[in-house]
Design an enzyme around this catalytic site. Structure first.
Site, short mmCIF file in Angstrom:
data_model
loop_
_atom_site.label_atom_id
_atom_site.label_comp_id
_atom_site.label_asym_id
_atom_site.label_seq_id
_atom_site.Cartn_x
_atom_site.Cartn_y
_atom_site.Cartn_z
CG HIS A 281 -1.84 0.72 1.37
ND1 HIS A 281 -3.15 0.23 0.43
CD2 HIS A 281 -2.77 1.97 0.96
CE1 HIS A 281 -4.78 1.35 0.66
NE2 HIS A 281 -4.13 1.71 0.67
CG ASP A 312 1.12 -1.54 -5.90
OD1 ASP A 312 1.72 -1.75 -5.00
OD2 ASP A 312 0.00 -1.27 -5.94
N GLY A 335 1.19 4.34 -8.02
CA GLY A 335 0.12 4.96 -7.36
C GLY A 335 0.89 6.93 -7.49
#
Length: 381
Positions: A281, A312, A335
């Site tokens: 995250h 990610d 992101g």
């Protein structure tokens, strides 16, 4: 799409520095920060950058292509735009800007349940190519309705999130009033006045809200009531009993995002999921956890022939994309990098950032004589 880069900002760091100057401090810190002491936030990138690649200069080289297939679809690059919550807070209309840029460049765009553009609008912009990331609702009827909307919008891939069983402890957001329930304070208001371009764009596009949740929210919620609504409506903790009905209902591909252990990878395979994204995250949930590159390597080696393994968190450049692919990732997502681009350059930020990453990745491939994306592991030292 033609590659076009704003030469004033030839790196993600340049975009980050510009973004810091363009948007209010509370918005930048929401985007830029991790959790607790930011240890894992920095570990993500520093440990990824320990990965080294081997060139083979005298090999016959027929040119390099960044194109790759994922779930039967050919994309122009092996990276996509990760889901980010409250994108319109950081730059007004940013999810629509990024969705359009992703569509133009033929890369995946993942829309978050809690961002500021609806499933339907993202599908319209991308002609049904946007992926959708589901925060798990507490009520089955709400889950089913959101999934029906995503199906009607022809989303090809559903992403379910497993790494938010609790809200990350983020000191900056607490100080800035961006925890749940959110609150505005005089400092935030003064910061907004100090960023007139951001403020004018926000006035033009309207105060950002949870566009996907509007059909389910009572009207005229104040900020305290909004916090209570979110707590009552969503539960981030996933388990087999919650995943099974989603797998039964959703006919497209399902990806589990937030995998950081062999146990969760094995569960995803057993439950019939199609892919996993190894992720922490962005360092925003568990400061004492591993960087993403550490579990990726062993997970990809053990399970890469049974399920699509992606990654990610910590990726900040085309070179980082190459490092991730060489370490076993089939595909990558970012992101913050894209949000820095939009916050820095507004409507041009999406195209610039994608073009920059493509150019960097192409250069690495040509330099090490790697013709195809899937050949990157052959160059891992």
């Amino acid at each position: 799409m033609a590659i076009k880069i704003d030469t004033r900002y030839p790196s993600i760091d340049d975009l980050r520095n510009k973004a810091r100057k363009k948007i209010p401090k509370f918005a930048f810190e929401y985007l830029d920060g991790g959790c607790n002491e930011d240890v894992n936030l920095h570990r993500n990138t520093s440990e990824l950058r320990e990965v080294q690649l081997k060139p083979n200069y005298l090999r016959n080289h027929g040119g390099s292509s960044t194109k790759t297939k994922l779930f039967g679809i050919e994309y122009d690059a092996p990276f996509g735009i990760a889901p980010v919550g409250l994108q319109g807070l950081m730059w007004p209309n940013s999810p629509e800007i990024l969705a359009k840029a992703a569509f133009d460049h033929n890369i995946p765009f993942i829309l978050s349940t809690v961002t500021t553009t609806s499933i339907e609008r993202a599908a319209e912009i991308t002609e049904g190519k946007a992926w959708f990331q589901l925060y798990h609702p507490t009520k089955d009827e709400l889950r089913d309705d959101i999934l029906k909307r995503a199906e009607a919008a022809e989303c090809p891939v559903l992403v379910i999130l497993c790494d938010v069983p609790s809200f990350g402890f983020r000191p900056r957001d607490i100080r800035n009033g961006l925890a749940m329930p959110p609150k505005m304070n005089i400092s935030n208001i003064l910061q907004a006045f100090g960023r007139p371009h951001w403020s004018l764009q926000t006035l033009k596009h309207g105060v950002p809200g949870f566009a996907n949740l509007l059909p389910y929210m009572p009207k005229d919620l104040d900020l305290k009531q909004l916090g209570k609504f979110m707590d009552q409506t969503f539960s981030g903790r996933l388990n087999e009993e919650k995943i099974k009905p989603i797998r039964d209902m959703w006919k497209g591909k399902i990806v589990l995002k937030g995998v950081a252990s062999h146990y969760d990878a094995e569960q995803a395979i057993r439950l019939g999921l199609d892919g996993i994204i190894v992720s922490n995250h962005g360092g925003r949930q568990l400061d004492a956890g591993e960087s993403t590159i550490k579990p990726l390597t062993s997970i990809a080696e053990k399970y890469g022939n049974q399920i699509e393994v992606m990654m990610d968190s910590g990726i900040r450049s085309g070179v980082d994309v190459a490092r991730s692919l060489a370490s076993g990732a089939k595909f990558t997502f970012m992101g913050r990098s894209f949000m820095y681009g939009v916050a820095a350059l507004g409507k041009n930020g999406g195209n610039h950032t994608i073009s920059l990453l493509k150019t960097e990745l192409q250069q690495v491939m040509e330099q090490i004589c790697c013709e195809k994306v899937e050949d990157f592991p052959n160059h891992l030292i």
